[in-house]
Scaffold this active site. Structure first.
Site, short mmCIF file in Angstrom:
data_model
loop_
_atom_site.label_atom_id
_atom_site.label_comp_id
_atom_site.label_asym_id
_atom_site.label_seq_id
_atom_site.Cartn_x
_atom_site.Cartn_y
_atom_site.Cartn_z
N ASP A 98 0.85 -1.20 0.00
CA ASP A 98 0.00 0.00 0.00
C ASP A 98 0.88 1.24 0.00
O ASP A 98 1.70 1.43 0.90
CB ASP A 98 -0.90 -0.01 1.24
CG ASP A 98 -1.80 1.21 1.32
OD1 ASP A 98 -2.99 1.08 0.99
OD2 ASP A 98 -1.32 2.29 1.71
N TYR B 86 2.89 9.97 0.02
CA TYR B 86 3.97 9.35 0.78
C TYR B 86 5.34 9.65 0.17
O TYR B 86 6.37 9.47 0.84
CB TYR B 86 3.80 7.83 0.86
CG TYR B 86 2.53 7.35 1.52
CD1 TYR B 86 1.69 8.22 2.24
CD2 TYR B 86 2.15 6.02 1.44
CE1 TYR B 86 0.53 7.77 2.82
CE2 TYR B 86 0.98 5.56 2.02
CZ TYR B 86 0.17 6.44 2.71
OH TYR B 86 -0.99 5.98 3.28
N LYS C 98 -2.99 6.01 -4.11
CA LYS C 98 -4.10 6.88 -3.74
C LYS C 98 -3.99 8.26 -4.40
O LYS C 98 -2.89 8.75 -4.66
CB LYS C 98 -4.14 7.05 -2.21
CG LYS C 98 -4.11 5.74 -1.45
CD LYS C 98 -4.17 5.94 0.04
CE LYS C 98 -3.86 4.65 0.77
NZ LYS C 98 -2.42 4.34 0.80
N HIS D 112 -7.92 9.55 -1.35
CA HIS D 112 -7.22 9.49 -0.06
C HIS D 112 -8.04 10.12 1.07
O HIS D 112 -8.08 9.59 2.18
CB HIS D 112 -5.87 10.18 -0.19
CG HIS D 112 -4.84 9.66 0.76
ND1 HIS D 112 -3.50 9.65 0.48
CD2 HIS D 112 -4.95 9.13 2.00
CE1 HIS D 112 -2.83 9.13 1.49
NE2 HIS D 112 -3.69 8.82 2.44
#
Length: 280
Positions: free
Chosen positions: A47, A52, A77, A110
């Site tokens: 994931d 990120y 996402k 998200h």
């Protein structure tokens, strides 16, 4: 190690491993070794997310892990500033380019960012991306009951999964009941409560009684509740420990004691009704 974990089935007929590797705050040189260690241990779900900042490294880990792409389940996402329809489509293509993949198994919104009120546009874009094959399944993160109902009312299409903050201190019973009633799987981010839950006396006592770690107790609780969980770790020994829960079974008494840890003040992360970070 063989991948012997259970899979759960989405309402679109596709399957997802019940336990995956989360990569939030996993950056730089630590990313590729963590993914390789996870896949070697038996994880098949990874994931990530645009925000990120590690999609490139995650893609490198996927390429180097030695397992065929079709055996892996990759999630990324859509960030909050890309909710407009064409922008959302372009955002997925940019993520695919960084990951060096032709498709992701799951693409998710998200956050709903209800103040902007464009999550419905984003959802319609995800439906089109699913139909053209760049995302095999589509889901959401951090959506509240009213946000999910809006998707159903306006498009007739519900996400296959809602990824939410979920751990023994924040059990989200009403939202999970809505998921169950509508065939939406529940996925837990911060399934270990960012480590806070691991010092709880109830968890420590159950861990002592069952002769496993506190993290294994909490992750097994998630599995028995039917959640999908994505614990993050950069340490191979913890990655292996988190996965080694399939021979553990919590009895009804332990499950009831953990149920009693739920708290109205248990949320650690942002409130989805108020979270409004747009910059990426």
């Amino acid at each position: 190690m063989a991948s012997n974990q259970p899979y759960l089935t989405f309402h679109d007929g596709r399957r997802i491993p019940q336990l995956g590797l989360g990569t939030w705050k996993l950056t730089g040189e630590a990313t590729v070794p963590a993914i390789k260690a996870a896949v070697e241990t038996g994880y098949r779900a990874i994931d990530t997310a645009y925000i990120y900042g590690n999609e490139t490294e995650v893609g490198q880990g996927i390429a180097q892990c030695g397992v065929p792409r079709e055996e892996l389940f990759i999630t990324t996402k859509l960030w909050n500033n890309r909710h407009h329809r064409e922008d959302a489509k372009q955002a997925l293509q940019e993520s695919l380019d960084r990951l060096q993949l032709d498709y992701v198994d799951l693409f998710m919104i998200h956050w709903p960012v209800p103040q902007e009120n464009h999550y419905l546009d984003a959802w319609e874009a995800l439906i089109q991306l699913r139909d053209d094959g760049r995302a095999k399944s589509i889901g959401v993160c951090n959506f509240q009951l009213e946000h999910l109902q809006q998707l159903l009312d306006k498009t007739g299409v519900l996400p296959v999964v809602n990824q939410i903050e979920l751990h023994p201190y924040l059990q989200q019973t009403a939202l999970c009941a809505y998921h169950d009633d509508h065939g939406i799987l529940t996925q837990a981010w911060s399934p270990l409560g960012q480590g806070q839950i691991l010092q709880d006396p109830v968890i420590l006592e159950i861990a002592h009684q069952t002769q496993v770690s506190p993290a294994q107790v909490v992750l097994r609780w998630h599995m028995q509740k039917g959640h999908i969980a994505i614990p993050k770790s950069a340490h191979p020994e913890r990655i292996r420990e988190n996965f080694n829960i399939w021979n553990l079974l919590l009895d009804d008494g332990a499950m009831q004691r953990i149920a009693g840890l739920d708290s109205e003040t248990g949320r650690i992360g942002p409130d989805p009704d108020r979270f409004h970070v747009m910059k990426g």
